[in-house]
Design an enzyme around this catalytic site. Structure first.
Site, PDB file in Angstrom:
ATOM      1  N   ARG A 185       0.905  -1.129   0.155  1.00 36.30           N
ATOM      2  CA  ARG A 185       0.198   0.109  -0.151  1.00 36.30           C
ATOM      3  C   ARG A 185       0.905   1.184   0.137  1.00 36.30           C
ATOM      4  NH1 ARG A 185      -2.703  -3.956  -0.873  1.00 36.30           N
ATOM      5  NH2 ARG A 185      -4.407  -4.252   0.328  1.00 36.30           N
ATOM      6  N   SER A 209     -10.729   0.823   3.586  1.00 37.43           N
ATOM      7  CA  SER A 209      -9.952   0.588   4.950  1.00 37.43           C
ATOM      8  C   SER A 209      -9.367   1.795   5.355  1.00 37.43           C
ATOM      9  CB  SER A 209      -9.016  -0.449   4.630  1.00 37.43           C
ATOM     10  OG  SER A 209      -9.466  -1.625   4.043  1.00 37.43           O
ATOM     11  N   GLU A 229      -4.331   4.680   6.107  1.00 41.72           N
ATOM     12  CA  GLU A 229      -4.133   4.535   4.377  1.00 41.72           C
ATOM     13  C   GLU A 229      -4.786   5.577   3.885  1.00 41.72           C
ATOM     14  OE1 GLU A 229      -4.794   0.311   3.113  1.00 41.72           O
ATOM     15  OE2 GLU A 229      -6.121   1.417   1.539  1.00 41.72           O
TER      16      GLU A 229
HETATM   17  P1  FAD Z   1      -8.307   9.706  -4.915  1.00 37.97           P
HETATM   18  O1  FAD Z   1      -8.792   9.474  -3.723  1.00 37.97           O
HETATM   19  O2  FAD Z   1      -9.165  10.793  -5.689  1.00 37.97           O
HETATM   20  O3  FAD Z   1      -6.924  10.314  -4.427  1.00 37.97           O
HETATM   21  C1  FAD Z   1      -5.984   9.429  -3.576  1.00 37.97           C
HETATM   22  C2  FAD Z   1      -4.716  10.039  -3.369  1.00 37.97           C
HETATM   23  O4  FAD Z   1      -4.006  10.115  -4.922  1.00 37.97           O
HETATM   24  C3  FAD Z   1      -4.801  11.751  -3.286  1.00 37.97           C
HETATM   25  O5  FAD Z   1      -3.326  11.784  -2.372  1.00 37.97           O
HETATM   26  C4  FAD Z   1      -4.521  12.508  -4.521  1.00 37.97           C
HETATM   27  O6  FAD Z   1      -3.835  13.651  -4.357  1.00 37.97           O
HETATM   28  C5  FAD Z   1      -3.663  11.449  -5.305  1.00 37.97           C
HETATM   29  N1  FAD Z   1      -3.886  11.349  -6.638  1.00 37.97           N
HETATM   30  C6  FAD Z   1      -5.008  10.980  -7.294  1.00 37.97           C
HETATM   31  N2  FAD Z   1      -4.955  10.951  -8.638  1.00 37.97           N
HETATM   32  C7  FAD Z   1      -3.852  11.297  -9.011  1.00 37.97           C
HETATM   33  C8  FAD Z   1      -2.889  11.608 -10.134  1.00 37.97           C
HETATM   34  N3  FAD Z   1      -3.478  11.197 -11.267  1.00 37.97           N
HETATM   35  N4  FAD Z   1      -1.826  12.050 -10.088  1.00 37.97           N
HETATM   36  C9  FAD Z   1      -1.166  12.130  -8.807  1.00 37.97           C
HETATM   37  N5  FAD Z   1      -1.850  11.868  -7.699  1.00 37.97           N
HETATM   38  C10 FAD Z   1      -2.975  11.607  -7.618  1.00 37.97           C
HETATM   39  N6  FAD Z   1      -7.977   0.326  -2.081  1.00 37.97           N
HETATM   40  C11 FAD Z   1      -7.147  -0.700  -2.171  1.00 37.97           C
HETATM   41  O7  FAD Z   1      -5.823  -0.590  -2.399  1.00 37.97           O
HETATM   42  N7  FAD Z   1      -7.613  -1.822  -2.210  1.00 37.97           N
HETATM   43  C12 FAD Z   1      -8.974  -2.077  -2.107  1.00 37.97           C
HETATM   44  O8  FAD Z   1      -9.360  -3.332  -2.217  1.00 37.97           O
HETATM   45  C13 FAD Z   1      -9.830  -1.094  -1.891  1.00 37.97           C
HETATM   46  N8  FAD Z   1     -11.225  -0.946  -1.588  1.00 37.97           N
HETATM   47  C14 FAD Z   1     -11.985   0.058  -1.314  1.00 37.97           C
HETATM   48  C15 FAD Z   1     -13.271  -0.028  -1.286  1.00 37.97           C
HETATM   49  C16 FAD Z   1     -14.026   0.940  -1.022  1.00 37.97           C
HETATM   50  C17 FAD Z   1     -15.522   0.945  -0.642  1.00 37.97           C
HETATM   51  C18 FAD Z   1     -13.521   2.527  -1.070  1.00 37.97           C
HETATM   52  C19 FAD Z   1     -14.184   3.584  -0.913  1.00 37.97           C
HETATM   53  C20 FAD Z   1     -12.409   2.359  -1.105  1.00 37.97           C
HETATM   54  C21 FAD Z   1     -11.329   1.232  -1.378  1.00 37.97           C
HETATM   55  N9  FAD Z   1      -9.799   1.565  -1.662  1.00 37.97           N
HETATM   56  C22 FAD Z   1      -9.198   0.439  -1.980  1.00 37.97           C
HETATM   57  C23 FAD Z   1      -9.346   2.876  -1.799  1.00 37.97           C
HETATM   58  C24 FAD Z   1      -9.175   3.514  -2.850  1.00 37.97           C
HETATM   59  O9  FAD Z   1     -10.467   2.950  -3.870  1.00 37.97           O
HETATM   60  C25 FAD Z   1      -7.870   3.589  -3.692  1.00 37.97           C
HETATM   61  O10 FAD Z   1      -6.767   3.957  -3.041  1.00 37.97           O
HETATM   62  C26 FAD Z   1      -8.136   4.126  -5.245  1.00 37.97           C
HETATM   63  O11 FAD Z   1      -6.887   4.041  -5.863  1.00 37.97           O
HETATM   64  C27 FAD Z   1      -8.047   5.621  -5.124  1.00 37.97           C
HETATM   65  O12 FAD Z   1      -8.366   6.156  -6.198  1.00 37.97           O
HETATM   66  P2  FAD Z   1      -8.924   7.549  -6.403  1.00 37.97           P
HETATM   67  O13 FAD Z   1      -9.010   8.020  -7.799  1.00 37.97           O
HETATM   68  O14 FAD Z   1     -10.361   7.622  -5.808  1.00 37.97           O
HETATM   69  O15 FAD Z   1      -7.838   8.589  -5.617  1.00 37.97           O
HETATM   70  P1  NAP Z   2     -10.319 -10.579   5.186  1.00 34.38           P
HETATM   71  O1  NAP Z   2     -10.154 -11.386   3.967  1.00 34.38           O
HETATM   72  O2  NAP Z   2     -11.328 -10.313   6.217  1.00 34.38           O
HETATM   73  O3  NAP Z   2      -8.842 -10.421   5.745  1.00 34.38           O
HETATM   74  C1  NAP Z   2      -8.365  -9.576   6.767  1.00 34.38           C
HETATM   75  C2  NAP Z   2      -6.849  -9.327   6.255  1.00 34.38           C
HETATM   76  O4  NAP Z   2      -6.117 -10.468   6.398  1.00 34.38           O
HETATM   77  C3  NAP Z   2      -6.867  -8.674   4.953  1.00 34.38           C
HETATM   78  O5  NAP Z   2      -6.807  -7.320   5.160  1.00 34.38           O
HETATM   79  C4  NAP Z   2      -5.701  -9.382   4.426  1.00 34.38           C
HETATM   80  O6  NAP Z   2      -4.703  -8.467   4.054  1.00 34.38           O
HETATM   81  C5  NAP Z   2      -5.420 -10.547   5.288  1.00 34.38           C
HETATM   82  N1  NAP Z   2      -5.357 -11.713   4.535  1.00 34.38           N
HETATM   83  C6  NAP Z   2      -6.568 -12.461   4.647  1.00 34.38           C
HETATM   84  N2  NAP Z   2      -6.299 -13.528   4.038  1.00 34.38           N
HETATM   85  C7  NAP Z   2      -4.922 -13.420   3.306  1.00 34.38           C
HETATM   86  C8  NAP Z   2      -3.890 -14.370   2.853  1.00 34.38           C
HETATM   87  N3  NAP Z   2      -4.109 -15.597   2.306  1.00 34.38           N
HETATM   88  N4  NAP Z   2      -2.641 -14.054   2.808  1.00 34.38           N
HETATM   89  C9  NAP Z   2      -2.413 -12.710   3.103  1.00 34.38           C
HETATM   90  N5  NAP Z   2      -3.245 -11.998   3.602  1.00 34.38           N
HETATM   91  C10 NAP Z   2      -4.432 -12.447   3.796  1.00 34.38           C
HETATM   92  O7  NAP Z   2     -10.151  -8.991   4.384  1.00 34.38           O
HETATM   93  P2  NAP Z   2     -11.171  -7.883   3.928  1.00 34.38           P
HETATM   94  O8  NAP Z   2     -11.017  -6.994   4.771  1.00 34.38           O
HETATM   95  O9  NAP Z   2     -12.553  -8.968   3.591  1.00 34.38           O
HETATM   96  O10 NAP Z   2     -10.588  -7.653   2.484  1.00 34.38           O
HETATM   97  C11 NAP Z   2     -10.252  -8.478   1.467  1.00 34.38           C
HETATM   98  C12 NAP Z   2      -9.436  -8.171   0.373  1.00 34.38           C
HETATM   99  O11 NAP Z   2      -9.776  -6.719  -0.056  1.00 34.38           O
HETATM  100  C13 NAP Z   2      -8.054  -7.445   0.938  1.00 34.38           C
HETATM  101  O12 NAP Z   2      -7.094  -8.025   0.303  1.00 34.38           O
HETATM  102  C14 NAP Z   2      -8.253  -6.165   1.451  1.00 34.38           C
HETATM  103  O13 NAP Z   2      -6.825  -5.404   1.585  1.00 34.38           O
HETATM  104  C15 NAP Z   2      -8.792  -5.575   0.211  1.00 34.38           C
HETATM  105  N6  NAP Z   2      -9.821  -4.498   0.517  1.00 34.38           N
HETATM  106  C16 NAP Z   2      -9.100  -3.306   0.726  1.00 34.38           C
HETATM  107  C17 NAP Z   2      -9.773  -1.919   0.950  1.00 34.38           C
HETATM  108  C18 NAP Z   2      -9.004  -0.933   1.010  1.00 34.38           C
HETATM  109  O14 NAP Z   2      -9.711   0.424   1.305  1.00 34.38           O
HETATM  110  N7  NAP Z   2      -7.884  -0.669   1.110  1.00 34.38           N
HETATM  111  C19 NAP Z   2     -11.230  -2.106   1.077  1.00 34.38           C
HETATM  112  C20 NAP Z   2     -11.811  -3.235   1.230  1.00 34.38           C
HETATM  113  C21 NAP Z   2     -10.968  -4.746   0.803  1.00 34.38           C
HETATM  114  P3  NAP Z   2      -4.546  -7.534   2.766  1.00 34.38           P
HETATM  115  O15 NAP Z   2      -5.101  -6.482   3.159  1.00 34.38           O
HETATM  116  O16 NAP Z   2      -2.957  -7.311   3.103  1.00 34.38           O
HETATM  117  O17 NAP Z   2      -4.843  -8.254   1.443  1.00 34.38           O
END
Ligand code: FAD
Ligand code: NAP
Length: 343
Positions: free
Chosen positions: A165, A239, A335
């Protein structure tokens, strides 16, 4: 020369972010080409923030400067070699639609990253990841414009310094570049990653023994729709915290006190502990304070119950951080990008 772009004034950012908290941008331009971006940079106006889909941002105050929202579209196949296909996407493309499009073209590798909100251009910023796949697994290079000079740069995978991340754009290069395009290496041959328990379970429940990439994508979408609040119904940014990665020795002590603590390997001498488990165990799951709280099904997700301000949510995040630190001695790192003046 006449501006070829429109400057929107006093723009409501609540509708441009998934948290939906009140915030205004004094000036905002929807940037739909590199040429427009260059023109804005040449004008000398100082740029305060780049906005994508607003799904990883929490505003705690109004923005008095210029906000640029990435609307640069486009998809172009650059190269095909054997099963490998190199495709360039405009940074303003919607991520989830992009994943769907690749699957429709029989191009594989992004299926586990289905239904992540936001833009393609923001995906490298935190090296988006889900269900065992990260952007860096498919990333080839990106192009970005330096805001101070207007110069164009190419960053390959090494230059992005990707980690869990994290990328250089969350570190030393934060706020310095506008990412205009992202090039990914996808494959005509499916190589599925089914390591995550929830994914295995849902496919087994559906009796799918030999899943195809579209099955995996549909399974991911289904799990996410069951587990995560839909930002259209309940404001959130996914998250709020990263899963902490802690030294093995610290984990052993934790395991003695809490034998049920889950963990996953995270490189030599370190383990990843799910932040959601720590927050839940510290008593925060489903707990609401005023207009905000930790979601009832997923403690890691902070939510806006309707009228929350960014400051209220940021204050809740601090309460959770303090509580987890006090209970387990573990520092939770945010995050989500919190933007604005602190209390
Ligand atoms: P923004 O929120 O608009 O911006 C995020 C940051 O990036 C800000 O600092 C902004 O200034 C910068 N930025 C945006 N665009 C640019 C650009 N073109 N150039 C330079 N800087 C820029 N994330 C995960 O990693 N895994 C997930 O599974 C995941 N699940 C999510 C589920 C939900 C319901 C939600 C709401 C979010 C989730 N996220 C997840 C977080 C998010 O969706 C990601 O981080 C996504 O990549 C953000 O994209 P955005 O375009 O909305 O960025
Ligand atoms: P989950 O399955 O309940 O598991 C909880 C956490 O354990 C996850 O965050 C994941 O880490 C870790 N995990 C589970 N199984 C794993 C494996 N086999 N090996 C390594 N790590 C493992 O998780 P959840 O909340 O439902 O999310 C599912 C996936 O979607 C995850 O990968 C999570 O990162 C992603 N997600 C991300 C966001 C976001 O905003 N960043 C939001 C929703 C879901 P990791 O997070 O490192 O994968």
């Amino acid at each position: 020369m006449e501006n070829t772009y429109q400057i929107l004034k006093d723009v409501n950012l609540a509708t441009r972010t998934t948290f939906g908290v009140p915030a205004q941008a004094a000036r905002l331009v929807e940037v739909d080409s590199v040429a427009v971006l260059q023109e804005i940079i040449k004008s000398g106006e100082s740029i305060q923030l780049i906005l994508g889909g607003g799904s990883n941002l929490l505003f705690t105050s109004n923005l008095t400067g210029l906000v640029l929202q990435n609307k640069i579209l486009g998809r172009e196949i650059l190269e095909e070699q054997g099963d490998d296909v190199l495709i360039q996407f405009g940074g303003g493309e919607n991520w989830h639609e992009t994943v769907g499009w690749t699957l429709d073209q029989n191009l594989f590798g992004l299926e586990n990253l289905s239904l992540i909100p936001g833009t393609v251009g923001a995906a490298p910023i935190q090296n988006i990841g889900a269900y065992g796949v990260e952007l860096m697994d498919r990333f080839e290079f990106l192009t970005a414009i330096e805001l101070s000079s207007g110069k164009s740069f190419t960053f390959n995978r090494d230059a992005c310094n990707f980690a869990y991340r994290y990328s250089i754009f969350k570190g030393p290069a934060k706020g310095r570049f506008f990412i205009t395009s992202v090039t990914l290496r996808l494959s005509r041959k499916a190589e599925l990653n089914l390591d995550y328990g929830a994914l295995k379970t849902i496919l087994a429940n559906k009796n799918i023994r030999d899943p195809k990439p579209k099955d995996v994508s549909e399974a991911v979408i289904e799990i996410r729709q069951q587990k995560l609040p839909d930002p259209k119904m309940l404001g959130n940014a996914g998250s709020f915290f990263k899963n902490p990665i802690i030294p093995l020795a610290q984990f052993s002590r934790l395991k003695q006190l809490y034998p049920d603590v889950p963990s996953y390997p995270a490189g030599v001498g370190e383990v990843k502990v799910p932040a959601g488990w720590l927050i839940e165990k510290a008593g925060w799951k489903g707990k609401r304070i005023g207009n905000t709280g930790c979601h009832v099904d997923q403690a890691l997700v902070l939510v806006n119950y309707g009228n929350a301000t960014g400051r209220e949510i940021a204050a809740h995040a601090e309460r959770v951080i303090h509580s987890v630190k006090k209970t387990f001695g573990i520092n939770l790192e945010k995050e989500v990008n919190v933007w604005g003046t602190p209390d």
